[in-house]
Write a protein that holds these residues in place. Structure first.
Motif, PDB file in Angstrom:
ATOM      1  N   ARG A  33     -13.493  23.679  -3.409  1.00 48.12           N
ATOM      2  CA  ARG A  33     -12.288  23.951  -3.270  1.00 48.12           C
ATOM      3  C   ARG A  33     -11.314  24.653  -3.316  1.00 48.12           C
ATOM      4  O   ARG A  33     -11.247  24.841  -3.841  1.00 48.12           O
ATOM      5  CB  ARG A  33     -12.931  24.081  -5.578  1.00 48.12           C
ATOM      6  CG  ARG A  33     -13.474  22.776  -5.401  1.00 48.12           C
ATOM      7  CD  ARG A  33     -13.996  23.199  -7.281  1.00 48.12           C
ATOM      8  NE  ARG A  33     -14.592  24.330  -7.704  1.00 48.12           N
ATOM      9  CZ  ARG A  33     -15.178  25.699  -8.406  1.00 48.12           C
ATOM     10  NH1 ARG A  33     -14.045  25.024  -9.465  1.00 48.12           N
ATOM     11  NH2 ARG A  33     -15.544  26.068  -8.293  1.00 48.12           N
ATOM     12  N   MET A  82     -11.635  28.055  -2.758  1.00 47.39           N
ATOM     13  CA  MET A  82     -12.048  28.990  -3.359  1.00 47.39           C
ATOM     14  C   MET A  82     -12.423  30.237  -2.782  1.00 47.39           C
ATOM     15  O   MET A  82     -13.102  31.523  -3.884  1.00 47.39           O
ATOM     16  CB  MET A  82     -12.314  28.623  -4.864  1.00 47.39           C
ATOM     17  CG  MET A  82     -11.015  28.010  -5.356  1.00 47.39           C
ATOM     18  SD  MET A  82     -11.392  27.466  -7.222  1.00 47.39           S
ATOM     19  CE  MET A  82     -10.391  26.113  -8.112  1.00 47.39           C
ATOM     20  N   ASP A 113      -0.707  25.251  -3.816  1.00 49.00           N
ATOM     21  CA  ASP A 113      -2.069  24.269  -4.586  1.00 49.00           C
ATOM     22  C   ASP A 113      -2.871  25.475  -3.280  1.00 49.00           C
ATOM     23  O   ASP A 113      -2.995  26.300  -2.381  1.00 49.00           O
ATOM     24  CB  ASP A 113      -2.446  22.768  -3.173  1.00 49.00           C
ATOM     25  CG  ASP A 113      -3.505  22.703  -3.285  1.00 49.00           C
ATOM     26  OD1 ASP A 113      -3.474  22.071  -3.606  1.00 49.00           O
ATOM     27  OD2 ASP A 113      -3.795  23.287  -2.415  1.00 49.00           O
ATOM     28  N   GLU A 114      -4.670  25.659  -3.709  1.00 49.73           N
ATOM     29  CA  GLU A 114      -5.117  26.710  -3.709  1.00 49.73           C
ATOM     30  C   GLU A 114      -5.271  26.503  -2.008  1.00 49.73           C
ATOM     31  O   GLU A 114      -5.433  27.776  -1.039  1.00 49.73           O
ATOM     32  CB  GLU A 114      -6.834  26.957  -4.297  1.00 49.73           C
ATOM     33  CG  GLU A 114      -6.874  26.678  -5.421  1.00 49.73           C
ATOM     34  CD  GLU A 114      -5.975  26.264  -6.371  1.00 49.73           C
ATOM     35  OE1 GLU A 114      -5.746  25.235  -6.377  1.00 49.73           O
ATOM     36  OE2 GLU A 114      -5.926  26.994  -7.666  1.00 49.73           O
ATOM     37  N   VAL A 136      -6.100  33.393  -5.513  1.00 48.35           N
ATOM     38  CA  VAL A 136      -6.616  31.544  -5.639  1.00 48.35           C
ATOM     39  C   VAL A 136      -7.188  32.213  -7.013  1.00 48.35           C
ATOM     40  O   VAL A 136      -7.615  33.267  -7.481  1.00 48.35           O
ATOM     41  CB  VAL A 136      -7.316  30.401  -4.407  1.00 48.35           C
ATOM     42  CG1 VAL A 136      -6.588  30.904  -3.206  1.00 48.35           C
ATOM     43  CG2 VAL A 136      -8.629  30.939  -4.717  1.00 48.35           C
ATOM     44  N   PHE A 137      -7.487  31.661  -7.669  1.00 51.07           N
ATOM     45  CA  PHE A 137      -8.177  30.997  -8.715  1.00 51.07           C
ATOM     46  C   PHE A 137      -9.824  31.291  -9.055  1.00 51.07           C
ATOM     47  O   PHE A 137     -10.084  31.254  -7.620  1.00 51.07           O
ATOM     48  CB  PHE A 137      -8.295  29.596  -9.258  1.00 51.07           C
ATOM     49  CG  PHE A 137      -9.620  29.583 -11.168  1.00 51.07           C
ATOM     50  CD1 PHE A 137      -8.500  30.013 -12.020  1.00 51.07           C
ATOM     51  CD2 PHE A 137     -11.027  29.112 -10.609  1.00 51.07           C
ATOM     52  CE1 PHE A 137      -9.622  29.557 -13.110  1.00 51.07           C
ATOM     53  CE2 PHE A 137     -11.594  29.110 -12.307  1.00 51.07           C
ATOM     54  CZ  PHE A 137     -10.853  29.636 -13.154  1.00 51.07           C
ATOM     55  N   PRO A 138     -10.749  32.511  -9.369  1.00 51.14           N
ATOM     56  CA  PRO A 138     -10.131  32.878 -10.479  1.00 51.14           C
ATOM     57  C   PRO A 138      -8.998  34.238 -11.047  1.00 51.14           C
ATOM     58  O   PRO A 138      -9.042  34.447 -11.768  1.00 51.14           O
ATOM     59  CB  PRO A 138     -11.222  33.156 -11.242  1.00 51.14           C
ATOM     60  CG  PRO A 138     -11.827  33.802 -10.181  1.00 51.14           C
ATOM     61  CD  PRO A 138     -11.927  33.385  -9.074  1.00 51.14           C
ATOM     62  N   ARG A 169      -5.106  28.353 -11.498  1.00 50.29           N
ATOM     63  CA  ARG A 169      -5.246  26.706 -11.190  1.00 50.29           C
ATOM     64  C   ARG A 169      -3.916  26.087 -10.892  1.00 50.29           C
ATOM     65  O   ARG A 169      -3.570  26.300 -12.353  1.00 50.29           O
ATOM     66  CB  ARG A 169      -6.696  25.850 -11.832  1.00 50.29           C
ATOM     67  CG  ARG A 169      -7.841  25.900 -11.578  1.00 50.29           C
ATOM     68  CD  ARG A 169      -8.336  25.096 -11.864  1.00 50.29           C
ATOM     69  NE  ARG A 169      -9.830  25.891 -12.959  1.00 50.29           N
ATOM     70  CZ  ARG A 169     -11.344  25.753 -11.598  1.00 50.29           C
ATOM     71  NH1 ARG A 169     -10.748  25.211 -10.662  1.00 50.29           N
ATOM     72  NH2 ARG A 169     -12.333  26.206 -12.540  1.00 50.29           N
ATOM     73  N   GLY A 170      -3.495  25.983  -9.802  1.00 50.03           N
ATOM     74  CA  GLY A 170      -1.870  25.748  -9.515  1.00 50.03           C
ATOM     75  C   GLY A 170      -0.932  27.118  -9.557  1.00 50.03           C
ATOM     76  O   GLY A 170       0.001  26.285  -9.236  1.00 50.03           O
TER      77      GLY A 170
END
Length: 396
Positions: free
Chosen positions: A20, A22, A333-334, A355-357, A361-362
């Motif tokens: 993903r 991340m 986008d990640e 990036v997330f967390p 997200r996004g």
């Protein structure tokens, strides 16, 4: 024998993060963390450091740190409440209180420790905490540790804060209610609406807590977000770090004398963890003295921050609504944000993707942290590289 269940969990979780976009790779720096750094033998313009004022490599701080090793050794030798409180710690805390405009201060081993320590020492399961939705992870963990009811309010939404404060007070469920916020939000660079927060706090008799990790040394001519708004007498707990603009390591809470007295007998990181080293205490004291004597580094930081921000905006990057030198380039986008950061590295700029967390997200971005130590030539080169990669990846 290692657990098969543990190995399965770890392998699957790491693979999922990588899939993903991340998974964060750690890049060891060879040498000092200055405006330029070396990683894997490659020299890079460093736009990822919290060393806002360049003090981490300042010769004046290095000199007093060396002297402290000679006079006091390399470690404090004990927790603060036994015999780990050195005269250097006392001197540091007096200087912090003067710097922040409070009666007293207490120092800790890190900023994260401060939030774990102070929130849980003041709040408990009979209380409630109104917490900004974008508060730092250490605030979130400190609130959880306190076992108080956590009531998030929409980021910097004063109507939502007032409504939730009113509901909490009128419910009659809680003995104490705290409102807690970052002074400067580290991912977007925006500033908390402290005057409005204090007004609401006074209306509903809320305890006020400001985490000024990214505001100290940056706002208020260096003294922080609370000083920026002239609210030293209105904020109950001012928390900050000694590891960002101050350039060393550690953290502190500043406030009334009775608050500091209470934290010294009740906050667990203070009670059960060895104090920061003599060299760190002495270097932090020197850094604060420099900031109290002159705004030169503060002014240079803001000049460089404006220069980089204007350059990126002119190129067409989305830099959000930052009000401080923190300058995000929001990619969205990640995976694309991570690829953008990788290309920057290849071309000579070190700016990590976030990036997330860490961010929703996004909203993945590459975060830029200009410092007082950067030269215009470094920033111009970084902007040229940003332009090249932005066009290459259809970001601008």
């Amino acid at each position: 024998m290692s657990s098969k269940i543990l190995n399965k969990f770890l392998n699957e979780s790491i693979a999922d993060l990588k899939e993903r976009g991340m998974y964060n790779e750690i890049d060891p720096v060879q040498g000092a963390n200055g405006p330029q750094i070396n990683i894997d033998g490659k020299q890079l313009i460093n736009l990822s450091s919290n060393n806002y004022l360049g003090l981490a490599t300042d010769e004046r701080l290095k000199q007093v740190a060396k002297e402290a090793v000679d006079t006091h050794g390399v470690g404090a030798g004990a927790v603060r409440t036994i015999n780990g409180t050195l005269d250097l710690h006392v001197e540091l805390e007096k200087r912090i209180a003067s710097f922040k405009g409070t009666e007293a201060a207490i120092s800790y081993q890190s900023g994260f420790n401060c939030n774990m320590a102070a929130i849980s020492a003041v709040m408990n399961k009979e209380d409630a905490i109104l917490s900004d939705a974008l508060n730092h992870a250490s605030i979130i963990d400190g609130c959880r540790l306190s076992k108080a009811k956590i009531i998030p309010f929409n980021h910097s939404d004063m109507e939502d804060l007032r409504q939730k404060a009113k509901e909490a007070v009128e419910s009659g469920q809680y003995k104490k209610i705290m409102v807690i916020t970052d002074g400067v939000f580290s991912m977007d660079g925006d500033i908390a609406k402290l005057p409005e927060i204090v007004e609401i706090a006074e209306e509903f008799d809320l305890i006020t807590y400001v985490d000024d990790a990214h505001g100290s040394g940056v706002l208020g001519k260096g003294a922080g977000t609370v000083k920026h708004f002239g609210l030293q007498d209105k904020v109950d707990l001012q928390m900050g770090t000694l590891s960002k603009a101050i350039g060393v390591i550690g953290g502190y809470v500043a406030g009334k004398q009775n608050l500091i007295d209470w934290l010294k007998v009740s906050s667990r990181p203070f009670l059960f963890s060895t104090a920061v080293s003599p060299a760190d205490a002495k270097a932090s004291t020197k850094a604060i003295e420099l900031l109290m004597e002159s705004t030169e580094l503060h002014d240079r930081l803001w000049e460089n921050g404006r220069y980089l921000k204007e350059g990126l905006k002119k190129l067409g990057f989305d830099i959000g609504n930052s009000e401080t030198p923190i300058t995000p380039c929001i990619i969205g986008d990640e995976k694309k944000a991570q690829q953008f950061s990788k290309r920057l590295f290849e071309e000579g700029v070190y700016a990590k993707s976030i990036v997330f967390p860490t961010v929703p997200r996004g909203t993945a971005r590459v975060r830029n942290m200009p410092t007082a130590a950067h030269t215009k030539e470094m920033l111009d080169k970084a902007l040229q590289i940003y332009e090249k990669i932005g066009k290459e990846m259809d970001v601008i």
